[in-house]
Structure formats: structure tokens, C-alpha cells
Motif scaffolding. Structure first.
Motif, PDB file in Angstrom:
ATOM      1  N   ASP A 156       0.824  -1.196   0.000  1.00  0.00           N
ATOM      2  CA  ASP A 156       0.000   0.000   0.000  1.00  0.00           C
ATOM      3  C   ASP A 156       0.865   1.255   0.000  1.00  0.00           C
ATOM      4  O   ASP A 156       2.016   1.234   0.443  1.00  0.00           O
ATOM      5  CB  ASP A 156      -0.913   0.022   1.232  1.00  0.00           C
ATOM      6  CG  ASP A 156      -1.897  -1.148   1.229  1.00  0.00           C
ATOM      7  OD1 ASP A 156      -2.346  -1.508   0.132  1.00  0.00           O
ATOM      8  OD2 ASP A 156      -2.203  -1.662   2.309  1.00  0.00           O
ATOM      9  N   PRO A 157       0.321   2.392  -0.490  1.00  0.00           N
ATOM     10  CA  PRO A 157       1.065   3.651  -0.443  1.00  0.00           C
ATOM     11  C   PRO A 157       1.381   4.038   0.995  1.00  0.00           C
ATOM     12  O   PRO A 157       0.732   3.563   1.940  1.00  0.00           O
ATOM     13  CB  PRO A 157       0.118   4.648  -1.111  1.00  0.00           C
ATOM     14  CG  PRO A 157      -1.231   4.018  -1.048  1.00  0.00           C
ATOM     15  CD  PRO A 157      -0.998   2.547  -1.108  1.00  0.00           C
ATOM     16  N   PRO A 158       2.358   4.921   1.203  1.00  0.00           N
ATOM     17  CA  PRO A 158       2.800   5.259   2.566  1.00  0.00           C
ATOM     18  C   PRO A 158       1.679   5.725   3.485  1.00  0.00           C
ATOM     19  O   PRO A 158       1.660   5.372   4.660  1.00  0.00           O
ATOM     20  CB  PRO A 158       3.830   6.367   2.321  1.00  0.00           C
ATOM     21  CG  PRO A 158       4.361   6.094   0.948  1.00  0.00           C
ATOM     22  CD  PRO A 158       3.197   5.560   0.168  1.00  0.00           C
ATOM     23  N   TYR A 159       0.728   6.508   2.961  1.00  0.00           N
ATOM     24  CA  TYR A 159      -0.298   7.055   3.862  1.00  0.00           C
ATOM     25  C   TYR A 159      -1.291   5.999   4.343  1.00  0.00           C
ATOM     26  O   TYR A 159      -2.068   6.256   5.277  1.00  0.00           O
ATOM     27  CB  TYR A 159      -1.038   8.218   3.187  1.00  0.00           C
ATOM     28  CG  TYR A 159      -2.023   7.847   2.105  1.00  0.00           C
ATOM     29  CD1 TYR A 159      -3.373   7.642   2.402  1.00  0.00           C
ATOM     30  CD2 TYR A 159      -1.618   7.710   0.778  1.00  0.00           C
ATOM     31  CE1 TYR A 159      -4.288   7.301   1.404  1.00  0.00           C
ATOM     32  CE2 TYR A 159      -2.526   7.379  -0.226  1.00  0.00           C
ATOM     33  CZ  TYR A 159      -3.851   7.181   0.101  1.00  0.00           C
ATOM     34  OH  TYR A 159      -4.753   6.851  -0.894  1.00  0.00           O
ATOM     35  N   LEU A 160      -1.279   4.783   3.741  1.00  0.00           N
ATOM     36  CA  LEU A 160      -2.159   3.710   4.181  1.00  0.00           C
ATOM     37  C   LEU A 160      -1.435   2.669   5.032  1.00  0.00           C
ATOM     38  O   LEU A 160      -1.995   1.622   5.362  1.00  0.00           O
ATOM     39  CB  LEU A 160      -2.810   3.027   2.971  1.00  0.00           C
ATOM     40  CG  LEU A 160      -3.854   3.867   2.222  1.00  0.00           C
ATOM     41  CD1 LEU A 160      -4.344   3.135   0.984  1.00  0.00           C
ATOM     42  CD2 LEU A 160      -5.030   4.231   3.125  1.00  0.00           C
ATOM     43  N   GLN A 161      -0.185   2.945   5.383  1.00  0.00           N
ATOM     44  CA  GLN A 161       0.554   2.041   6.252  1.00  0.00           C
ATOM     45  C   GLN A 161       0.102   2.225   7.697  1.00  0.00           C
ATOM     46  O   GLN A 161      -0.295   3.319   8.112  1.00  0.00           O
ATOM     47  CB  GLN A 161       2.062   2.314   6.151  1.00  0.00           C
ATOM     48  CG  GLN A 161       2.656   2.120   4.766  1.00  0.00           C
ATOM     49  CD  GLN A 161       2.644   0.658   4.329  1.00  0.00           C
ATOM     50  OE1 GLN A 161       2.637  -0.243   5.148  1.00  0.00           O
ATOM     51  NE2 GLN A 161       2.635   0.440   3.017  1.00  0.00           N
ATOM     52  N   PRO A 162       0.130   1.145   8.513  1.00  0.00           N
ATOM     53  CA  PRO A 162      -0.245   1.276   9.929  1.00  0.00           C
ATOM     54  C   PRO A 162       0.546   2.383  10.615  1.00  0.00           C
ATOM     55  O   PRO A 162       1.757   2.501  10.446  1.00  0.00           O
ATOM     56  CB  PRO A 162       0.100  -0.103  10.506  1.00  0.00           C
ATOM     57  CG  PRO A 162      -0.014  -1.032   9.340  1.00  0.00           C
ATOM     58  CD  PRO A 162       0.466  -0.242   8.148  1.00  0.00           C
ATOM     59  N   GLY A 163      -0.149   3.209  11.367  1.00  0.00           N
ATOM     60  CA  GLY A 163       0.492   4.317  12.071  1.00  0.00           C
ATOM     61  C   GLY A 163       0.388   5.647  11.354  1.00  0.00           C
ATOM     62  O   GLY A 163       0.659   6.688  11.946  1.00  0.00           O
ATOM     63  N   SER A 164      -0.011   5.648  10.071  1.00  0.00           N
ATOM     64  CA  SER A 164      -0.113   6.892   9.307  1.00  0.00           C
ATOM     65  C   SER A 164      -1.333   7.701   9.760  1.00  0.00           C
ATOM     66  O   SER A 164      -2.391   7.158  10.045  1.00  0.00           O
ATOM     67  CB  SER A 164      -0.228   6.597   7.811  1.00  0.00           C
ATOM     68  OG  SER A 164       0.917   5.933   7.337  1.00  0.00           O
TER      69      SER A 164
END
Length: 329
Positions: A15-23
């Protein structure tokens, strides 16, 4: 198991960075009682219950139970999630601009209906007209194919405030249950909340009731008492301030529990409200949503624009800070 209120320790995905856990993201959230709005949330995990791109998020300013600080967690499709826009400097708007206004911890879309002066605007959302300052508005943008439309210009970015904004958005550590893997726990928590709500609306319970006649009065909350349940989540209630036409007693009416909320918890009332404060006004026996448009020369009086866009001069003693339950957000 993750730390309390933190996303689970999940590996990075494709997934793109903004959908990674913690974003930190903004989520397009809606319910049956209000239009869509964007609220800040944190990605907890990718949902395991479906092959579609769905994610469990925990909101930073929406609560399942505000009294004990339990934040709301829900599952959303990726199309309803976008990155958190970078902090932006205040800008001037013109009549007709499509903007978003910060209301009750969320960003609501509308347009500039009137320019009052250099930094105040009448914001129109559906049939409501509200007065906002420049700092409470932002230009409406769409997240499309990994880019902002219209694009962000470097001159708009407020770099100095970026660190403080991220700190403000940092989630509190108060909701371990919402961090569990999968969606089953969320459903169980929802079932538990439904049971608590049914108990809360037992015979003799004090509530506030809205949407009396479906004619716009849903902008008002009236104090009432539960007389008895009548089945199918409907109750006979007795109003505390509305009387019968023949004035022989207080009005009784059968209503659905969707239109109830517990009386808001007591919070201190400021010594003086300020311009643009969102308040509720005691008027015609109910608490009407409104915003302070002007502090009058007599500091104990204010000009308030109600949510039905009427103007009302009122005393300090007739105001209380606006509070919203999760059913209103």
C-alpha cells in the motif's frame, strides 16, 4: 498485541505510505444524521475480513464514549481515506469559492456565500449559513491519483507549524480494544454499546430529543424523560419544556431512540464567549445550535446566528458550549 491505543505491529505492505499502519489520515465519515465530513484518524491495520482494500482506523477526535475517553474505531474502504493535508497558511476567499469549514472536530464542505470583511465569511452548507473566520476555513481539495487537485503551492504551506500539528494529531493511549486484529472485536464493541444505549434509555431516564417534526427542528435539543418503551426501539417520552396545546400538562410523544441522546455532561461555561465560538442557545424551550457572530458592547449579551440562519440576541446565561455525541458526527 499492540500497546494501548497504538496500531498493531504490522509489517509494511504494498500500500502507499499514507495507508501504512500508524499513518495519520483524513477519513470521509458519515452517519444517518449528518452530511459527510472529514475527520482525522490513524491507520491501525489493513482489514483481514475482505479482499478489498479496507482499513481499520481510529479517530483522534470522535468517541464511542466521551465520558471514559473511548475513541471510535471503524473499517473504511481506501476510497474514503486520504493523506492528512499539510498545514497551510490562512488565505482570503471570494464569494462562490468551494471551501471546507472546521466544525465539531471535522472538515465540512460548503461554499462562501458572502464576504463579510477581510477575514470573515458566511459559509453555506446545504440550508445552513454560518459565520467563520479565515483561520477556520480551507480551500476544498480532492486527493486524486496520488495528487492534490487543485495542487498545493509552496507559498500556501505553513512549514513552521508542521511539527506542532503532528504533535496535536498524535493519538492518545486509551483504546486497546479498538486495536485488536480483525473486525470481530469492533462488531462486539458495537453490540455492547447498543446494549448500554438500551439500558441508558430505560424508563425514567433523562434524555435530550431532536428532530421533532422533521421541519428543521433537528437543529434543536429538547429535555425529556422516558415514560416507557413501546417496542422496536421506540419510546413514549414526556418533554420538560414543551406543553400541550391546551396547556394542561407537558407534551408526550412516541419517538424512535435514533432521535435521543443523553444529557451532555456538565462542563465549565467560560466567563465570556468569543466571536466564532460554537454554542447552543436556550430558545423556545430547546437548545439551538449556533455560532457567536458578535460580542455586543454589553459583555453579557451576544448576537448569535442559529443553525437555521436566524439571528438572535441573547444573554450569557442562555448559552452553553456546544457538545456533540458520536451519533451527531
Amino acid at each position: 498485541m499492540s500497546q494501548k491505543g497504538k496500531p498493531i505491529d504490522a509489517p509494511a505492505t504494498e500500500d502507499p505510505p499514507y495507508l501504512q499502519p500508524g499513518s495519520i489520515v483524513e477519513v470521509n465519515h458519515e452517519d444517518n444524521l449528518c452530511p459527510r465530513a472529514r475527520y482525522t484518524a490513524i491507520i491501525m491495520e489493513r482489514a483481514a475480513s475482505t479482499n478489498d482494500k479496507r482499513y481499520v482506523v481510529q479517530f483522534t477526535n470522535l468517541y464511542q464514549d466521551r465520558n471514559i475517553g473511548t475513541k471510535l474505531s471503524k473499517e473504511y474502504n481506501s476510497v474514503d481515506i486520504r493523506p492528512l493535508p499539510p498545514p497551510q497558511t490562512p488565505r482570503k476567499f471570494k464569494m462562490g469559492d468551494i471551501v471546507e469549514a472546521y466544525i465539531d472536530n471535522g472538515w465540512y464542505q460548503g461554499k462562501i456565500d458572502q464576504v463579510v470583511d477581510n477575514d470573515r465569511y458566511i459559509f453555506r452548507m446545504s440550508s445552513m449559513f454560518l459565520l467563520f473566520g479565515m483561520n477556520q476555513l480551507r480551500l476544498h481539495r480532492t486527493w486524486l491519483n496520488g495528487n492534490w487537485v487543485p495542487p498545493l503551492d509552496e507559498s500556501e504551506l505553513d512549514v513552521e507549524e508542521e511539527d506542532s500539528t503532528e504533535k496535536m494529531m498524535e493519538p492518545e493511549t486509551d483504546n486497546a480494544e479498538a486495536s485488536k486484529t480483525g473486525t470481530g472485536n469492533i462488531l462486539e464493541e458495537s453490540d455492547q454499546k447498543t446494549k448500554e444505549k438500551e439500558e441508558e434509555f430505560s424508563e425514567g431516564a433523562h434524555v435530550e430529543v431532536t428532530n421533532i417534526d422533521g421541519d428543521g427542528s433537528n437543529q434543536t435539543w429538547f429535555a425529556a424523560t422516558i415514560v416507557k418503551p413501546v417496542g422496536n426501539n421506540r419510546y413514549l417520552i414526556r418533554f420538560k419544556t414543551l406543553r400541550t396545546e391546551d396547556d394542561t400538562g407537558f407534551l408526550e410523544k412516541e419517538m424512535d431512540s435514533l432521535h435521543f441522546r443523553p444529557p451532555p455532561p456538565h462542563i465549565p461555561v467560560p466567563d465570556q464567549f468569543k466571536m466564532f465560538d460554537h454554542v447552543e442557545v436556550l430558545y423556545k424551550g430547546g437548545w439551538w445550535k449556533g455560532v457567536i457572530a458578535e460580542v455586543l458592547p454589553d459583555d453579557s449579551k451576544y448576537l448569535v446566528i442559529l443553525a437555521n440562519y436566524d439571528k438572535l440576541e441573547c444573554k450569557h446565561s442562555d448559552l452553553r458550549p456546544r457538545q456533540s455525541s458520536i451519533d451527531e458526527n
